[in-house]
Design an enzyme around this catalytic site. Structure first.
Site, PDB file in Angstrom:
ATOM      1  N   LYS A 111      14.737 -26.921  20.064  1.00 56.95           N
ATOM      2  CA  LYS A 111      13.482 -27.549  20.464  1.00 56.95           C
ATOM      3  C   LYS A 111      13.503 -28.067  21.894  1.00 56.95           C
ATOM      4  CE  LYS A 111      11.399 -27.634  16.261  1.00 56.95           C
ATOM      5  NZ  LYS A 111      11.090 -28.251  14.997  1.00 56.95           N
ATOM      6  N   LYS A 192      10.126 -16.187   7.210  1.00 55.85           N
ATOM      7  CA  LYS A 192       9.688 -17.225   6.278  1.00 55.85           C
ATOM      8  C   LYS A 192       8.244 -17.629   6.533  1.00 55.85           C
ATOM      9  CE  LYS A 192      11.460 -21.524   5.566  1.00 55.85           C
ATOM     10  NZ  LYS A 192      12.402 -22.646   5.654  1.00 55.85           N
ATOM     11  N   LYS A 195       4.225 -22.679   9.202  1.00 59.38           N
ATOM     12  CA  LYS A 195       2.996 -22.912   9.946  1.00 59.38           C
ATOM     13  C   LYS A 195       3.215 -22.834  11.454  1.00 59.38           C
ATOM     14  CE  LYS A 195       2.539 -27.832  10.530  1.00 59.38           C
ATOM     15  NZ  LYS A 195       2.115 -27.923  11.919  1.00 59.38           N
TER      16      LYS A 195
END
Ligand code: TRP
Length: 325
Positions: A111, A192, A195
């Protein structure tokens, strides 16, 4: 009775991957365990999020968790920031953690770890997560595969603290569900359902209406060989449909495959099973939307109960490390 804790990001919406992979287990085990479920709004601050967005997502997440079946009479559902011991214990644990340990965390590397502008909170994220878990003496932590590394660190920190300052924390075990519980994206069945991926047709939300569910299942990617069998390697799209049908009807994917000649029939049954499974959740959500005070009361009770346990654990840790009572 063993204590169980898990955490969920306040993302505001839930897809069937979240539900079948994790939340359904939370619901199933809320009665046979001392279960704590935490909406981690402090963790959400480690990435860009506006105040209104954070507020509404936190509330919606609570509402959605009640809608899918968490029972505030059976488990403790609470918001992390409403229990002040989380950041307090995180500080004590930060002073037990090395820079090197946190630098190795893939979450941080993925990230934006390299950038100077990255938030310090993103770096220390796993320590706050360890505090979430250790405050409740959780023996078991139901999480996805992606959280294994954070659980390892939590165990490490608990063992180190106990060793240095005397027995204080329960050392938790990760409870990671098997592959059967992994729901893949309907448009990109090799990855997978998530969202964070920009593929609205590939994601079925738990609260989608029946027409949306049918539309998305009908458009799901399959393959051209026309044979219905469970083969995730060679036939990821069909395997995912079988896995969904199996999960929704509590069977095994390979068994579910028997008897289908055509993809169309399989898709009809997948859509029907999902509609049936999700309809009561959707109805419950509509009820709760009309009665937000039920959600507020659940969170108030949850925070009070969580605080009782967390404050005792924090006091134990603070005393052990040498802070005045
Ligand atoms: N990091 C977890 C995730 O992204 C969320 C989380 C925060 C968590 N605290 C936790 C999960 C404690 C389990 C236990 O999904």
């Amino acid at each position: 009775m063993i204590s169980v804790l898990s955490g969920i990001q306040p993302s505001g919406d839930l897809h069937v991957g979240n539900y079948l992979g994790a939340l359904r287990n939370w619901v199933a085990h809320q009665h046979d365990n001392d279960a704590f479920y935490c909406i981690v709004d402090l963790h959400a601050l480690t990435l860009e999020i506006g105040p209104d967005e954070l507020r509404s997502r936190t509330f919606d997440t609570a509402l959605n968790l009640l809608a899918v079946g968490l029972d505030p009479g059976a488990c403790t559902l609470f918001v992390q920031s409403q229990v002040p011991e989380h950041p307090r214990l995180a500080w004590l644990l930060e002073c037990t953690t090395s820079m090197g340990e946190l630098r190795r965390m893939t979450h941080f590397k993925d990230k934006g770890g390299g950038q100077e502008s990255v938030r310090v909170g993103l770096f220390t994220y796993p320590v706050l997560q360890a505090a979430d878990i250790l405050l409740y003496d959780a023996g078991r932590v139901p999480v996805g595969e992606d959280q294994r590394q954070h659980l390892e660190l939590t165990r490490e920190l608990a063992i180190r603290f106990n060793h240095r300052y005397g027995d204080t924390f329960v050392v938790p075990e990760a409870a990671v569900p098997g592959v059967g519980a992994r729901v893949m994206d309907l448009q990109h069945p090799e990855r997978k359902m998530s969202k964070s991926v920009d593929s609205p047709l590939g994601i079925i939300n738990v609260f989608d209406d029946p027409a949306e569910i049918e539309r998305k299942v009908k458009r799901a990617v399959t393959d051209t060989d026309g044979e219905v069998r469970f083969d995730p390697e060679e036939k990821p799209g069909v395997a995912n449909l079988l896995a969904l049908l199996a999960a929704a009807t509590d069977r095994l994917p390979a068994d579910v495959a028997k008897g289908y000649e055509r993809y169309g029939d399989l898709k009809d049954d997948v859509a029907a099973a999902l509609v049936e499974l999700l309809a009561p959740l959707r109805a419950r959500r509509l009820e709760l939307l009309a009665e937000p005070s039920v959600v507020e009361a659940a969170l108030r009770d949850g925070a009070a109960r969580a605080h009782e346990v967390a404050s005792a654990t924090y006091a134990r840790a603070a005393g052990a490390i040498g802070l005045l009572a």
